[in-house]
Design a protein around this motif. Structure first.
Motif, PDB file in Angstrom:
ATOM      1  N   ASN A  39       0.733  -1.091   0.075  1.00 53.12           N
ATOM      2  CA  ASN A  39       0.046   0.009   0.134  1.00 53.12           C
ATOM      3  C   ASN A  39       0.977   1.196   0.181  1.00 53.12           C
ATOM      4  O   ASN A  39       1.757   1.358   0.817  1.00 53.12           O
ATOM      5  CB  ASN A  39      -0.966   0.072   1.055  1.00 53.12           C
ATOM      6  CG  ASN A  39      -1.932   1.073   1.376  1.00 53.12           C
ATOM      7  OD1 ASN A  39      -1.818   2.203   0.424  1.00 53.12           O
ATOM      8  ND2 ASN A  39      -3.027   0.895   2.023  1.00 53.12           N
ATOM      9  N   PRO A  40       0.509   2.232  -1.023  1.00 55.04           N
ATOM     10  CA  PRO A  40       1.538   3.236  -1.059  1.00 55.04           C
ATOM     11  C   PRO A  40       1.607   4.284   0.226  1.00 55.04           C
ATOM     12  O   PRO A  40       2.432   4.901   0.600  1.00 55.04           O
ATOM     13  CB  PRO A  40       0.673   4.161  -1.850  1.00 55.04           C
ATOM     14  CG  PRO A  40       0.221   3.184  -3.110  1.00 55.04           C
ATOM     15  CD  PRO A  40      -0.521   2.186  -2.331  1.00 55.04           C
ATOM     16  N   ARG A  41       0.381   4.201   0.942  1.00 57.88           N
ATOM     17  CA  ARG A  41       0.243   4.972   2.006  1.00 57.88           C
ATOM     18  C   ARG A  41       1.134   4.574   3.181  1.00 57.88           C
ATOM     19  O   ARG A  41       1.706   5.248   4.020  1.00 57.88           O
ATOM     20  CB  ARG A  41      -1.107   5.177   2.677  1.00 57.88           C
ATOM     21  CG  ARG A  41      -2.157   5.950   1.709  1.00 57.88           C
ATOM     22  CD  ARG A  41      -3.429   6.141   2.043  1.00 57.88           C
ATOM     23  NE  ARG A  41      -3.714   7.353   2.669  1.00 57.88           N
ATOM     24  CZ  ARG A  41      -4.795   7.641   3.564  1.00 57.88           C
ATOM     25  NH1 ARG A  41      -5.639   6.641   3.346  1.00 57.88           N
ATOM     26  NH2 ARG A  41      -4.777   8.720   4.149  1.00 57.88           N
ATOM     27  N   VAL A  42       1.159   3.157   3.400  1.00 54.70           N
ATOM     28  CA  VAL A  42       1.772   2.666   4.218  1.00 54.70           C
ATOM     29  C   VAL A  42       3.468   2.967   4.026  1.00 54.70           C
ATOM     30  O   VAL A  42       4.091   2.988   4.918  1.00 54.70           O
ATOM     31  CB  VAL A  42       1.569   1.169   4.378  1.00 54.70           C
ATOM     32  CG1 VAL A  42       2.713   0.306   5.104  1.00 54.70           C
ATOM     33  CG2 VAL A  42       0.253   0.698   4.901  1.00 54.70           C
ATOM     34  N   GLN A  43       3.726   2.547   2.763  1.00 54.65           N
ATOM     35  CA  GLN A  43       5.064   2.851   2.353  1.00 54.65           C
ATOM     36  C   GLN A  43       5.321   4.281   2.600  1.00 54.65           C
ATOM     37  O   GLN A  43       6.481   4.413   3.037  1.00 54.65           O
ATOM     38  CB  GLN A  43       5.245   2.466   1.026  1.00 54.65           C
ATOM     39  CG  GLN A  43       5.114   1.078   0.676  1.00 54.65           C
ATOM     40  CD  GLN A  43       5.336   0.702  -0.775  1.00 54.65           C
ATOM     41  OE1 GLN A  43       5.591   1.544  -1.655  1.00 54.65           O
ATOM     42  NE2 GLN A  43       5.468  -0.484  -1.122  1.00 54.65           N
ATOM     43  N   GLU A  44       4.659   5.154   2.402  1.00 55.92           N
ATOM     44  CA  GLU A  44       4.955   6.790   2.727  1.00 55.92           C
ATOM     45  C   GLU A  44       5.125   6.850   4.095  1.00 55.92           C
ATOM     46  O   GLU A  44       6.193   7.560   4.544  1.00 55.92           O
ATOM     47  CB  GLU A  44       3.751   7.595   2.229  1.00 55.92           C
ATOM     48  CG  GLU A  44       4.157   9.151   2.459  1.00 55.92           C
ATOM     49  CD  GLU A  44       2.898  10.017   1.960  1.00 55.92           C
ATOM     50  OE1 GLU A  44       2.843  11.089   2.463  1.00 55.92           O
ATOM     51  OE2 GLU A  44       2.049   9.233   1.096  1.00 55.92           O
ATOM     52  N   VAL A  45       4.303   6.335   5.060  1.00 58.08           N
ATOM     53  CA  VAL A  45       4.357   6.320   6.595  1.00 58.08           C
ATOM     54  C   VAL A  45       5.723   5.733   6.852  1.00 58.08           C
ATOM     55  O   VAL A  45       6.378   6.495   7.950  1.00 58.08           O
ATOM     56  CB  VAL A  45       3.109   5.897   7.262  1.00 58.08           C
ATOM     57  CG1 VAL A  45       3.633   5.836   8.587  1.00 58.08           C
ATOM     58  CG2 VAL A  45       1.845   6.630   7.002  1.00 58.08           C
TER      59      VAL A  45
END
Length: 110
Positions: A39-45
């Protein structure tokens, strides 16, 4: 917070390894974990958290280094000067010695 996350991860690993639900359940858990990790949001966080951790680790290293340099004499930069390591006293060169050396090296008397 760190301990809660560690506990949750341990709980999940323990469940997966100790589960009697079989291969189907294992594959389902694996797919879900892979989707979350991708998930891109998880990777960003994760990137933000990693950057903050690096920043705080650098600050801690700097502070700890300064503290240690103050408390331990041989860690100070000005505690001792490196003289070449031979243990022999340095010869003091005079102007005449310098001119003699230049004359020998170049072949031209000064």
């Amino acid at each position: 917070m760190r301990y809660r996350m560690t506990f949750a991860a341990g709980l999940a690993i323990g469940y997966v390894l100790g589960s009697r639900a079989g291969r189907e359940r294992y594959e389902q858990i694996k797919r879900t974990a892979q989707r979350v990790a991708d998930n891109p949001r998880v990777q960003e966080v994760a990137g933000v958290v990693g950057a903050q951790a690096s920043k705080y680790a650098g600050m801690a290293r700097s502070r700890m280094g300064d503290t240690l340099q103050q408390r331990i004499p041989f860690l100070r930069h000005d505690a001792h000067k490196h003289d070449g390591g031979t243990g022999w006293p340095e010869e003091e060169a005079t102007a005449a010695d310098d001119m003699e050396k230049k004359a020998r090296e170049s072949g031209i008397p000064y």
